[in-house]
Design a protein around this motif. Structure first.
Motif, PDB file in Angstrom:
ATOM      1  N   UNK A 209       0.698  -1.146  -0.101  1.00  0.00           N
ATOM      2  CA  UNK A 209       0.153  -0.206  -0.101  1.00  0.00           C
ATOM      3  C   UNK A 209       0.795   1.127  -0.184  1.00  0.00           C
ATOM      4  N   UNK A 210       1.951   1.393  -0.873  1.00  0.00           N
ATOM      5  CA  UNK A 210       2.853   2.610  -0.771  1.00  0.00           C
ATOM      6  C   UNK A 210       3.076   3.056  -2.196  1.00  0.00           C
ATOM      7  N   UNK A 211       2.288   2.523  -3.158  1.00  0.00           N
ATOM      8  CA  UNK A 211       2.380   2.956  -4.560  1.00  0.00           C
ATOM      9  C   UNK A 211       2.311   4.633  -4.837  1.00  0.00           C
ATOM     10  N   UNK A 212       1.197   5.104  -3.918  1.00  0.00           N
ATOM     11  CA  UNK A 212       1.156   6.364  -4.022  1.00  0.00           C
ATOM     12  C   UNK A 212       2.528   7.265  -3.415  1.00  0.00           C
ATOM     13  N   UNK A 213       3.216   6.600  -2.676  1.00  0.00           N
ATOM     14  CA  UNK A 213       4.511   7.177  -2.416  1.00  0.00           C
ATOM     15  C   UNK A 213       5.808   6.954  -3.148  1.00  0.00           C
ATOM     16  N   UNK A 214       5.361   6.375  -4.271  1.00  0.00           N
ATOM     17  CA  UNK A 214       6.588   5.938  -5.109  1.00  0.00           C
ATOM     18  C   UNK A 214       7.747   7.033  -5.352  1.00  0.00           C
ATOM     19  N   UNK A 215       7.462   8.563  -5.501  1.00  0.00           N
ATOM     20  CA  UNK A 215       8.208   9.308  -5.871  1.00  0.00           C
ATOM     21  C   UNK A 215       8.603  10.310  -4.586  1.00  0.00           C
ATOM     22  N   UNK A 216       8.336   9.475  -3.407  1.00  0.00           N
ATOM     23  CA  UNK A 216       9.007  10.108  -2.212  1.00  0.00           C
ATOM     24  C   UNK A 216      10.473  10.152  -2.169  1.00  0.00           C
ATOM     25  N   UNK A 217      11.109  11.048  -1.399  1.00  0.00           N
ATOM     26  CA  UNK A 217      12.500  11.057  -1.425  1.00  0.00           C
ATOM     27  C   UNK A 217      12.970  11.384   0.137  1.00  0.00           C
ATOM     28  N   UNK A 218      13.972  10.656   0.712  1.00  0.00           N
ATOM     29  CA  UNK A 218      14.484  11.250   2.040  1.00  0.00           C
ATOM     30  C   UNK A 218      14.856  12.499   2.178  1.00  0.00           C
ATOM     31  N   UNK A 219      14.841  13.103   3.214  1.00  0.00           N
ATOM     32  CA  UNK A 219      15.162  14.344   3.702  1.00  0.00           C
ATOM     33  C   UNK A 219      16.678  14.602   3.452  1.00  0.00           C
ATOM     34  N   UNK A 220      16.995  15.676   2.710  1.00  0.00           N
ATOM     35  CA  UNK A 220      18.413  15.719   2.371  1.00  0.00           C
ATOM     36  C   UNK A 220      18.938  16.851   3.210  1.00  0.00           C
TER      37      UNK A 220
END
Ligand code: FMN
Length: 220
Positions: A209-220
């Motif tokens: 259930x994480x498909x909607x988060x596929x473009x998430x990136x870690x905080x840099x």
């Protein structure tokens, strides 16, 4: 031979490391019916004292672990440091299998100097190192795609049980390719352009259930 297998996958029993070792041990048992082994899962931190006791009785030690984020999993490093600090009396030879998702062995090569020297720091001999890429997905691949890999692990186990070490020739064969050649790189670039290489990861994202988060990136 009493072999202690130190399985450094955080996925423990359901891991690719476990699956590869099943084929390895099947081969070892086939070649030497008296071959005896025990698998310790390093993900179980609370069992480390028990594993140290087992280490004291082991005749041979085989580490197997995956490459996670370009490094050995912290549970592996943790147990190595615990062993180093404990200064065990027993001096069994150590062998290592490092397996990873990326196909190129070069991805794991930087671990080689450390793993080559580590047994010496414990006063032990090294009896081989295998680096094997391209392992991600072996649990969902069709049988024909993993047949040769599993046969090779079975052979590796057979030779190990007879000679007490990982066969250098077979390790050299299994670690190929060191780098992908330009033809494969071109095919991969085309696949990336067509987003075909997202297929497996999209399945995983949807399953969790994480498909909607596929473009998430870690905080840099
Ligand atoms: C969190 C995570 C990080 C990973 N990082 C790498 C990596 O840096 N390089 C690589 O080649 N494979 C990487 N992989 C792929 C694993 O090395 C590969 O799937 C391996 O077969 C997993 O083994 P296991 O099931 O025994 O844990 C990663 C996998 C996960 C889950």
């Amino acid at each position: 031979m009493k072999l202690l297998i130190l399985n450094g996958s955080p996925r423990a029993m359901g891991s690719n490391s476990t699956l590869l070792m099943q084929h390895f041990c099947e081969g070892a048992k086939f070649a030497v019916p008296a071959f005896d082994f025990e698998m310790c899962y390093l993900s179980k931190h609370t069992h480390f004292d028990e594993y140290l006791e087992k280490y004291d009785k082991a005749e041979n030690v085989l580490w197997i672990f995956p490459l996670y984020v370009h490094a050995m999993p912290s549970i592996v490093k943790d147990f190595m440091e615990i062993l180093y600090t404990a200064k065990p009396q027993n001096k069994p030879p150590h062998a290592f299998i490092v397996q990873s998702g990326f196909t190129e062995a070069a991805q794991s090569r930087f671990l080689e100097p450390y793993l080559t020297r580590f047994p010496g720091k414990l006063g032990c001999k090294s009896n081989g190192l295998l680096i094997k890429g391209g392992i991600e997905g072996i649990q969902i691949m069709p049988k024909f795609a993993t047949k040769s890999l599993f046969r090779n692990f079975n052979n590796l186990g057979q030779i190990y049980a007879k000679n007490d070490k990982l066969d250098e020739k077979l390790c050299a064969k299994l670690r190929k390719p060191e780098h992908l050649n330009s033809r494969i790189l071109l095919i991969m670039r085309i696949m990336a352009f067509l987003k075909m290489n997202n297929f497996y990861w999209n399945i995983q994202l949807k399953k969790n259930n994480a498909f909607h988060l596929r473009d998430s990136q870690p905080y840099l």
